[in-house]
Write an enzyme that holds these catalytic residues in place. Structure first.
Site, mmCIF file in Angstrom:
data_model
loop_
_atom_site.group_PDB
_atom_site.id
_atom_site.type_symbol
_atom_site.label_atom_id
_atom_site.label_comp_id
_atom_site.label_asym_id
_atom_site.label_seq_id
_atom_site.Cartn_x
_atom_site.Cartn_y
_atom_site.Cartn_z
ATOM 1 N N LEU A 208 -5.032 -1.406 0.886
ATOM 2 C CA LEU A 208 -6.088 -1.811 1.815
ATOM 3 C C LEU A 208 -5.517 -1.880 3.231
ATOM 4 O O LEU A 208 -4.458 -2.476 3.432
ATOM 5 C CB LEU A 208 -6.643 -3.195 1.446
ATOM 6 C CG LEU A 208 -7.421 -3.334 0.142
ATOM 7 C CD1 LEU A 208 -7.659 -4.808 -0.163
ATOM 8 C CD2 LEU A 208 -8.747 -2.602 0.232
ATOM 9 N N HIS A 209 -6.218 -1.280 4.178
ATOM 10 C CA HIS A 209 -5.757 -1.413 5.563
ATOM 11 C C HIS A 209 -6.871 -1.304 6.596
ATOM 12 O O HIS A 209 -6.672 -1.629 7.756
ATOM 13 C CB HIS A 209 -4.684 -0.353 5.880
ATOM 14 C CG HIS A 209 -5.245 1.033 6.079
ATOM 15 N ND1 HIS A 209 -5.631 1.821 5.021
ATOM 16 C CD2 HIS A 209 -5.492 1.746 7.198
ATOM 17 C CE1 HIS A 209 -6.086 2.970 5.483
ATOM 18 N NE2 HIS A 209 -6.021 2.962 6.798
ATOM 19 N N ARG A 210 -8.056 -0.871 6.187
ATOM 20 C CA ARG A 210 -9.110 -0.651 7.175
ATOM 21 C C ARG A 210 -9.687 -1.974 7.681
ATOM 22 O O ARG A 210 -9.853 -2.920 6.909
ATOM 23 C CB ARG A 210 -10.216 0.229 6.590
ATOM 24 C CG ARG A 210 -9.716 1.623 6.284
ATOM 25 C CD ARG A 210 -10.825 2.609 6.069
ATOM 26 N NE ARG A 210 -10.248 3.917 5.749
ATOM 27 C CZ ARG A 210 -9.833 4.799 6.648
ATOM 28 N NH1 ARG A 210 -9.948 4.526 7.936
ATOM 29 N NH2 ARG A 210 -9.293 5.947 6.271
ATOM 30 N N ARG A 243 -0.753 -4.237 8.729
ATOM 31 C CA ARG A 243 -2.015 -4.757 9.267
ATOM 32 C C ARG A 243 -2.619 -5.793 8.331
ATOM 33 O O ARG A 243 -3.227 -6.777 8.764
ATOM 34 C CB ARG A 243 -3.002 -3.602 9.463
ATOM 35 C CG ARG A 243 -4.353 -4.054 9.987
ATOM 36 C CD ARG A 243 -5.364 -2.921 10.034
ATOM 37 N NE ARG A 243 -6.597 -3.413 10.643
ATOM 38 C CZ ARG A 243 -6.855 -3.390 11.934
ATOM 39 N NH1 ARG A 243 -5.962 -2.888 12.770
ATOM 40 N NH2 ARG A 243 -7.980 -3.860 12.407
ATOM 41 N N ASP A 282 -8.769 2.166 0.343
ATOM 42 C CA ASP A 282 -9.687 2.522 1.424
ATOM 43 C C ASP A 282 -9.086 3.633 2.284
ATOM 44 O O ASP A 282 -9.523 3.884 3.404
ATOM 45 C CB ASP A 282 -10.075 1.305 2.266
ATOM 46 C CG ASP A 282 -8.890 0.573 2.875
ATOM 47 O OD1 ASP A 282 -7.753 1.103 2.821
ATOM 48 O OD2 ASP A 282 -9.074 -0.536 3.392
#
Length: 364
Positions: A208-210, A243, A282
């Site tokens: 996950l990073h968005r 992030r 994502d």
């Protein structure tokens, strides 16, 4: 002919590796073509940048602009200022950009203002989601690009709809898959494989990073909690993007099957993917790799710029809809996930096609 190749973030490195190899091969055969590799420094974590040059056997960059992090505007401005100086000191015939990261857009703008032609690898893809910074990068880059190298017929049609001449669109396939197929035999077990007691098809991979998934901590906690519960007795291996890490620190997530690990290199990560039961992500690029490796993929986004991974591949979109997520898990755990096929020209030869087209364009 001198080509300046731009790499800024993790996905870029997998895309430039086969292109550089193809250029070097042509050069050995007497073709007057050479490259200069510019690393903007957009990703500066060792596991997100330098490791990839080592693992994918990419020559070290001729220069690292070292722009590092910042807001979208700060990072874009820093890249443009640094690349303008680089381009003035090292003129070239063509700037080649890949993908849809900030570096792609910023360096394209600078090149065109210097009257240097631009080739965009992975041109024409669109998600239709203007909340994604990448979608803005794609639109701006393609509005300025001269030569468009595409991964699918969807991308071709998107460009033609914009009025791009068919003579400047080159359907070449997917350079990410060139790198995947070349290195598949070199994939290696992550260092934690034995300590976590992992077994093939007995665990899931999560990335996950968005911003839409990780920037709101309550939403992030709900999502990870739901995934952890649905996974039942399957371990979840979660390589944590920088992030995402700063938000996770406040959530106190303590599920026994959820295993946080540091970002992985290319060879270890793809070993993990290849032997997993499924991937939840994502990331757009990972959906391409899972399609070719025939691994079920649950994409935690409401749209995709790679519809072929859903239509012929192994990918299913669920967004942040918990009911759709539950339904996807039901299919996965009951063994009802469909087997995908590989999209056209995702055959490991895309970079060779790109370089051949450039040679023909410049009549080398």
């Amino acid at each position: 002919m001198t080509i300046t190749i731009i790499a800024g973030a993790r996905p870029n490195f997998m895309k430039i590796a086969p292109i550089i190899e193809a250029i070097q091969t042509k050069r050995k055969h007497g073709i007057n073509i050479k490259h200069r590799l510019v690393h903007t420094g957009q990703h500066y974590d060792k596991n997100l940048s330098h490791t990839f040059f080592e693992e994918l056997q990419i020559p070290l960059p001729d220069i690292n602009l070292e722009v590092k992090s910042g807001t979208q505007a700060e990072q874009t401005g820093a890249i443009m200022i640094a690349f303008e100086k680089e381009l003035e000191q090292n003129p070239c015939d063509l700037v080649l950009v890949v993908g849809d990261v900030t570096s792609t857009m910023a360096c394209t703008i600078v090149a065109k203002k210097h009257r240097v032609k631009v080739a965009h690898v992975e041109a024409g893809i669109r998600s239709g989601d203007m909340d994604m910074p990448e979608e803005i990068n794609r639109i701006v880059t393609d509005s300025l690009t001269d030569y468009f190298f595409t991964t699918s017929d969807y991308a071709n049609q998107n460009l033609k709809t914009l009025g791009i001449s068919a003579s400047n669109i080159f359907f070449v396939g997917n350079v990410m898959i060139d790198t995947l197929l070349k290195n598949e035999s070199r994939f290696k077990k992550p260092s934690f494989w034995n300590s976590f007691k992992l077994e093939p098809k007995k665990y899931l991979v999560l990335t996950l990073h968005r911003p839409s998934n990780v920037d709101e901590e309550i939403k992030l906690k709900i999502l990870i909690t739901k995934i952890s519960v649905l996974s039942e007795n399957y371990k979840i291996i979660f390589p944590v993007h920088p992030r995402t890490k700063k938000h996770l620190n406040n959530l106190n997530l303590n599920f026994k099957n959820l295993k946080f690990v540091n970002p992985l290199g290319y060879l270890e990560f793809n070993y993990l993917v290849k032997h997993s039961l499924a991937v939840l992500t994502d990331s757009g690029g990972i959906t391409e790799e899972t399609t070719v490796l025939n691994i079920p993929c649950i994409t935690l986004r409401k749209s995709t710029e790679r519809p072929e991974t859903c239509e012929v591949g192994t990918n299913v979109l669920v967004g942040n809809d918990l009911e759709k997520l539950s339904n996807a898990f039901n299919k996965l755990l009951s063994g009802e996930w469909r087997s995908g096929t590989i999209p056209e020209l995702w055959d490991g030869k895309s970079a060779q096609r790109i370089v051949k087209h450039l040679i023909d364009i410049y009549q080398l």
